[in-house]
Design a protein around this motif. Structure first.
Motif, mmCIF file in Angstrom:
data_model
loop_
_atom_site.group_PDB
_atom_site.id
_atom_site.type_symbol
_atom_site.label_atom_id
_atom_site.label_comp_id
_atom_site.label_asym_id
_atom_site.label_seq_id
_atom_site.Cartn_x
_atom_site.Cartn_y
_atom_site.Cartn_z
ATOM 1 N N ARG A 67 0.809 -1.228 0.000
ATOM 2 C CA ARG A 67 0.000 0.000 0.000
ATOM 3 C C ARG A 67 0.842 1.278 0.000
ATOM 4 O O ARG A 67 0.417 2.310 0.514
ATOM 5 N N TYR A 69 1.401 3.431 -2.355
ATOM 6 C CA TYR A 69 0.910 3.718 -3.696
ATOM 7 C C TYR A 69 1.696 4.813 -4.414
ATOM 8 O O TYR A 69 1.867 4.746 -5.631
ATOM 9 N N LYS A 73 3.406 4.136 -7.874
ATOM 10 C CA LYS A 73 2.995 4.962 -9.023
ATOM 11 C C LYS A 73 4.205 5.553 -9.738
ATOM 12 O O LYS A 73 4.273 5.533 -10.971
ATOM 13 N N TYR A 88 -1.649 -1.498 -13.382
ATOM 14 C CA TYR A 88 -1.418 -1.149 -11.982
ATOM 15 C C TYR A 88 -1.683 0.339 -11.746
ATOM 16 O O TYR A 88 -2.264 0.721 -10.724
ATOM 17 N N GLU A 91 -5.321 0.831 -11.424
ATOM 18 C CA GLU A 91 -5.800 0.357 -10.115
ATOM 19 C C GLU A 91 -5.462 1.354 -9.009
ATOM 20 O O GLU A 91 -6.282 1.596 -8.121
ATOM 21 N N ILE A 92 -4.276 1.936 -9.077
ATOM 22 C CA ILE A 92 -3.880 2.938 -8.081
ATOM 23 C C ILE A 92 -4.784 4.153 -8.175
ATOM 24 O O ILE A 92 -5.262 4.664 -7.152
ATOM 25 N N ALA A 94 -7.867 4.290 -9.333
ATOM 26 C CA ALA A 94 -9.202 3.911 -8.849
ATOM 27 C C ALA A 94 -9.225 3.834 -7.332
ATOM 28 O O ALA A 94 -10.174 4.305 -6.688
ATOM 29 N N TYR A 95 -8.178 3.288 -6.749
ATOM 30 C CA TYR A 95 -8.112 3.173 -5.296
ATOM 31 C C TYR A 95 -8.045 4.557 -4.654
ATOM 32 O O TYR A 95 -8.726 4.814 -3.659
ATOM 33 N N LYS A 96 -7.244 5.451 -5.235
ATOM 34 C CA LYS A 96 -7.145 6.809 -4.688
ATOM 35 C C LYS A 96 -8.491 7.534 -4.784
ATOM 36 O O LYS A 96 -8.877 8.246 -3.861
ATOM 37 N N GLN A 98 -11.411 6.142 -4.741
ATOM 38 C CA GLN A 98 -12.265 5.523 -3.727
ATOM 39 C C GLN A 98 -11.938 6.086 -2.346
ATOM 40 O O GLN A 98 -12.840 6.404 -1.563
ATOM 41 N N LEU A 99 -10.669 6.233 -2.032
ATOM 42 C CA LEU A 99 -10.264 6.794 -0.740
ATOM 43 C C LEU A 99 -10.749 8.234 -0.575
ATOM 44 O O LEU A 99 -11.212 8.620 0.505
ATOM 45 N N GLU A 102 -14.442 8.158 0.158
ATOM 46 C CA GLU A 102 -14.684 7.718 1.532
ATOM 47 C C GLU A 102 -14.313 8.819 2.523
ATOM 48 O O GLU A 102 -15.013 9.034 3.519
#
Length: 125
Positions: A67, A69, A73, A88, A91-92, A94-96, A98-99, A102
């Protein structure tokens, strides 16, 4: 024969072979950072440049799995189209995203419950 070739190698070349061998061993032991450092010393030797990319790619995957990232990156960006680096990076991203979503939800809930924002640490004015 390989032994004949090795007998004719100059001292500098034998040092280069030693460094290369150490780097390959480090890669096999998944110590990619150290392997990259060694290979950078001998970039022009054999397939060292390809081995550097391989080690950087695997280091980026380690960062991703742990993690880290931003570090992942940076490496994936430098690798361009190497293997599935672009996947990758997606995905990074998309994850950022999402964070961030949230975080916004949590800040809104905290403000609603306490009258304070998370960043301000005090009452909303």
């Amino acid at each position: 024969k390989a032994s004949d070739i090795l007998k004719n190698i100059k001292y500098e070349d034998s040092e280069t072979l030693k460094i290369y061998s150490e780097a390959k061993s480090l890669i096999n032991n998944e110590d990619y950072e150290e392997a990259i450092d060694k290979l950078m010393e001998i970039q022009e030797f054999g397939d060292s440049k390809e081995q550097i990319k391989f080690a950087e790619y695997n280091l980026a995957i380690q960062y991703f799995k742990n993690r880290k990232y931003e570090e992942a990156k940076q490496l994936f960006n430098s690798l361009n189209d190497y293997e599935d680096s672009k996947q990758y990076l997606e995905e990074i991203a998309a994850y950022k995203a999402q964070l961030e979503a949230e975080k916004a939800e949590l800040e809104a809930a905290a403000t609603e419950l306490t009258g304070e924002t998370l960043e301000q640490g005090g009452p909303v004015k």
